[in-house]
Design an enzyme around this catalytic site. Structure first.
Site, PDB file in Angstrom:
ATOM      1  N   LYS A 110       0.828  -1.210   0.000  1.00 47.28           N
ATOM      2  CA  LYS A 110       0.000   0.000   0.000  1.00 47.28           C
ATOM      3  C   LYS A 110       0.860   1.257   0.000  1.00 47.28           C
ATOM      4  O   LYS A 110       0.548   2.237  -0.667  1.00 47.28           O
ATOM      5  CB  LYS A 110      -0.957   0.001   1.191  1.00 47.28           C
ATOM      6  CG  LYS A 110      -2.119  -0.942   1.000  1.00 47.28           C
ATOM      7  CD  LYS A 110      -3.142  -0.774   2.093  1.00 47.28           C
ATOM      8  CE  LYS A 110      -4.278  -1.745   1.912  1.00 47.28           C
ATOM      9  NZ  LYS A 110      -5.191  -1.774   3.046  1.00 47.28           N
ATOM     10  N   LYS A 197      -5.195  -9.247  -5.987  1.00 46.23           N
ATOM     11  CA  LYS A 197      -6.403  -9.637  -5.257  1.00 46.23           C
ATOM     12  C   LYS A 197      -7.512  -8.614  -5.526  1.00 46.23           C
ATOM     13  O   LYS A 197      -7.218  -7.443  -5.824  1.00 46.23           O
ATOM     14  CB  LYS A 197      -6.123  -9.770  -3.759  1.00 46.23           C
ATOM     15  CG  LYS A 197      -5.912  -8.463  -3.033  1.00 46.23           C
ATOM     16  CD  LYS A 197      -6.122  -8.621  -1.521  1.00 46.23           C
ATOM     17  CE  LYS A 197      -6.158  -7.245  -0.867  1.00 46.23           C
ATOM     18  NZ  LYS A 197      -6.771  -7.194   0.423  1.00 46.23           N
ATOM     19  N   LYS A 200     -10.495  -2.825  -2.912  1.00 45.99           N
ATOM     20  CA  LYS A 200     -11.024  -1.486  -3.159  1.00 45.99           C
ATOM     21  C   LYS A 200      -9.931  -0.474  -3.411  1.00 45.99           C
ATOM     22  O   LYS A 200     -10.067   0.410  -4.242  1.00 45.99           O
ATOM     23  CB  LYS A 200     -11.858  -1.021  -1.961  1.00 45.99           C
ATOM     24  CG  LYS A 200     -13.259  -1.538  -2.006  1.00 45.99           C
ATOM     25  CD  LYS A 200     -13.984  -1.208  -0.743  1.00 45.99           C
ATOM     26  CE  LYS A 200     -13.261  -1.786   0.437  1.00 45.99           C
ATOM     27  NZ  LYS A 200     -14.022  -1.845   1.655  1.00 45.99           N
TER      28      LYS A 200
HETATM   29  N1  AQP Z   1      -9.673 -10.441  -2.555  1.00 44.89           N
HETATM   30  C1  AQP Z   1      -9.967 -11.025  -1.403  1.00 44.89           C
HETATM   31  N2  AQP Z   1     -10.114 -12.379  -1.359  1.00 44.89           N
HETATM   32  C2  AQP Z   1     -10.416 -12.983  -0.172  1.00 44.89           C
HETATM   33  N3  AQP Z   1     -10.600 -12.317   0.978  1.00 44.89           N
HETATM   34  C3  AQP Z   1     -10.466 -10.977   0.955  1.00 44.89           C
HETATM   35  N4  AQP Z   1     -10.591 -10.037   1.919  1.00 44.89           N
HETATM   36  C4  AQP Z   1     -10.353  -8.811   1.384  1.00 44.89           C
HETATM   37  N5  AQP Z   1     -10.081  -8.937   0.075  1.00 44.89           N
HETATM   38  C5  AQP Z   1     -10.143 -10.264  -0.221  1.00 44.89           C
HETATM   39  C6  AQP Z   1     -10.939 -10.332   3.294  1.00 44.89           C
HETATM   40  O1  AQP Z   1     -12.029  -9.505   3.653  1.00 44.89           O
HETATM   41  C7  AQP Z   1     -11.944  -9.228   5.056  1.00 44.89           C
HETATM   42  C8  AQP Z   1     -12.100  -7.749   5.284  1.00 44.89           C
HETATM   43  O2  AQP Z   1     -10.970  -7.105   4.715  1.00 44.89           O
HETATM   44  P1  AQP Z   1     -10.581  -5.601   4.941  1.00 44.89           P
HETATM   45  O3  AQP Z   1     -11.024  -5.134   6.250  1.00 44.89           O
HETATM   46  O4  AQP Z   1      -9.167  -5.417   4.519  1.00 44.89           O
HETATM   47  O5  AQP Z   1     -11.584  -4.971   3.968  1.00 44.89           O
HETATM   48  P2  AQP Z   1     -11.417  -4.069   2.803  1.00 44.89           P
HETATM   49  O6  AQP Z   1     -10.728  -2.824   3.176  1.00 44.89           O
HETATM   50  O7  AQP Z   1     -12.814  -3.971   2.292  1.00 44.89           O
HETATM   51  O8  AQP Z   1     -10.592  -5.006   1.824  1.00 44.89           O
HETATM   52  P3  AQP Z   1      -9.907  -4.571   0.555  1.00 44.89           P
HETATM   53  O9  AQP Z   1     -10.813  -3.981  -0.424  1.00 44.89           O
HETATM   54  O10 AQP Z   1      -9.108  -5.729   0.055  1.00 44.89           O
HETATM   55  O11 AQP Z   1      -8.996  -3.502   1.158  1.00 44.89           O
HETATM   56  P4  AQP Z   1      -7.692  -2.956   0.676  1.00 44.89           P
HETATM   57  O12 AQP Z   1      -7.904  -2.553  -0.740  1.00 44.89           O
HETATM   58  O13 AQP Z   1      -7.553  -1.812   1.607  1.00 44.89           O
HETATM   59  O14 AQP Z   1      -6.643  -4.015   0.843  1.00 44.89           O
HETATM   60  C9  AQP Z   1     -10.598  -9.749   5.529  1.00 44.89           C
HETATM   61  O15 AQP Z   1     -10.768 -10.968   6.204  1.00 44.89           O
HETATM   62  C10 AQP Z   1      -9.832  -9.948   4.253  1.00 44.89           C
HETATM   63  O16 AQP Z   1      -8.890 -10.992   4.366  1.00 44.89           O
END
Ligand code: AQP
Length: 333
Positions: A110, A197, A200
């Protein structure tokens, strides 16, 4: 004794199918068997540059979303309503080395992404430190199991290292070592770039919103990357990801039939895409209907969640009181 489950999600905008198939669907299923605590972690949502006018609203939106997909209100809490998390987070800072935190790939990714977007990008100390707060989120409930996606494995390892160091320091097996629980699909990939992956922070085209309308889902799936060129006998990551989404959406018969076509070399990607879009749209439509019901009385929901946070906070307060005793701090009476 009933085992304890803890998991959290950041209110950073939408809930996508990576979140759902990777973690949240598991949350719903585990509720039948265990004592479950699921947090909307708003302090974590501050670690990347964000809009202060939107955060509170995003927190409530995520609560409605979680309720709509089947998480029970009594198992939900909002992190900022349980301030013991941040206090324990501070204590854990003193049980975690800078070296260990520096090895966290999420921070590196990030931070690097931000710096690539702009050389003046602001990378906060919170982004570096949030895995310690995450350890507090987990350990404050003495969680046995933590259902998360694969991207969280390294953070869970850090939580165990903190718990171990804490136990060694106080000379007591106070914290249990939390175990990671993965769903059958612990990593869902971006349909626009299947090497990444679904996420967002990577931008709009890299996630499929669970509450998107059918047209949007179809458009995103239709433009999914399938073959990326190059001769290989293996299924390409993009095609594999679409098959995973199709199966996760519960379309087993179509999955089997299309897999047969793939093995026979007769698969038309458009058929795979249409079936996947049908499966996801059906799920999304059902969730959206449920959400409409739930949000017809937002005040009632807010009241319920404040109550459940207060109830869950009792556990956090007790752990923090014990921890402060163990590490030589004073407790407010
Ligand atoms: N791509 C994914 N595949 C499987 N599991 C995923 N998780 C996130 N992305 C994937 C799981 O979702 C839960 C919540 O994650 P978080 O709090 O990191 O939520 P987020 O901010 O909405 O996730 P993002 O979009 O993936 O965030 P960024 O972009 O900030 O990294 C966790 O259990 C996570 O493992």
């Amino acid at each position: 004794m009933t085992k304890t489950v803890l998991s959290c999600i950041q209110p950073t905008g939408h809930m996508h199918y990576g979140n759902y198939f990777g973690a949240v669907k598991n949350w719903v299923d585990l509720q039948e068997k265990y004592a479950c605590y699921y947090g909307v972690v708003d302090y974590h949502a501050m670690t990347m540059p964000y809009d202060v006018k939107k955060l509170r609203n995003n927190t409530w939106e995520l609560i409605y979303n979680l309720l709509a997909v089947g998480v029970k209100a009594e198992n939900l809490f909002i992190q900022s309503l349980v301030p013991e998390h941040t206090e324990l987070g501070w204590i854990f800072n003193c049980f975690c080395s800078v070296g260990h935190l520096s090895r966290m790939t999420q921070f590196k990714d990030k931070g690097k992404d931000s710096e690539e977007k702009s050389k003046d990008a602001f990378v906060s100390a919170g982004l570096f430190d949030y895995p310690v707060l995450q350890a507090a989120d987990i350990l404050i409930y003495k969680a046995d199991y933590v259902p998360v996606g694969k991207d969280q494995d390294q953070h869970l390892e850090l939580s165990r290292a903190i718990a171990q160091r804490f136990n060694n320091t106080v000379g007591k097996e106070y914290f249990v070592m939390p175990e990671t629980l993965h769903s059958e699909t612990p990593k869902i990939f971006s349909t626009a770039d299947p090497s990444k992956k679904m996420s967002k922070s990577a931008g709009e085209k890299h996630f499929i919103n669970v509450f998107a309308d059918e047209a949007r889902i179809r458009k995103q799936i239709r433009s999914a990357v399938t073959d990326q060129g190059g001769a290989s006998d293996e299924m390409s990551p993009g095609v594999l990801n679409l098959f995973t989404l199709l199966k996760s959406a519960g379309r087993m018969d179509e999955h089997e039939a299309l897999m047969k076509d793939y093995n026979a070399g007769t698969l038309k990607y458009v058929d795979l895409k249409d079936a996947t879009a049908d499966g996801l749209s059906a799920m999304s439509n059902a969730f959206t209907e449920k959400k409409a019901e739930i949000t017809s009385d937002k005040r009632a929901i807010k009241y319920l969640i404040k109550q459940s946070s207060e109830e869950i906070r009792k556990i956090a307060k007790e752990t923090l009181r014990e921890v402060k005793e163990l590490v030589g701090l004073l407790n407010v009476k």
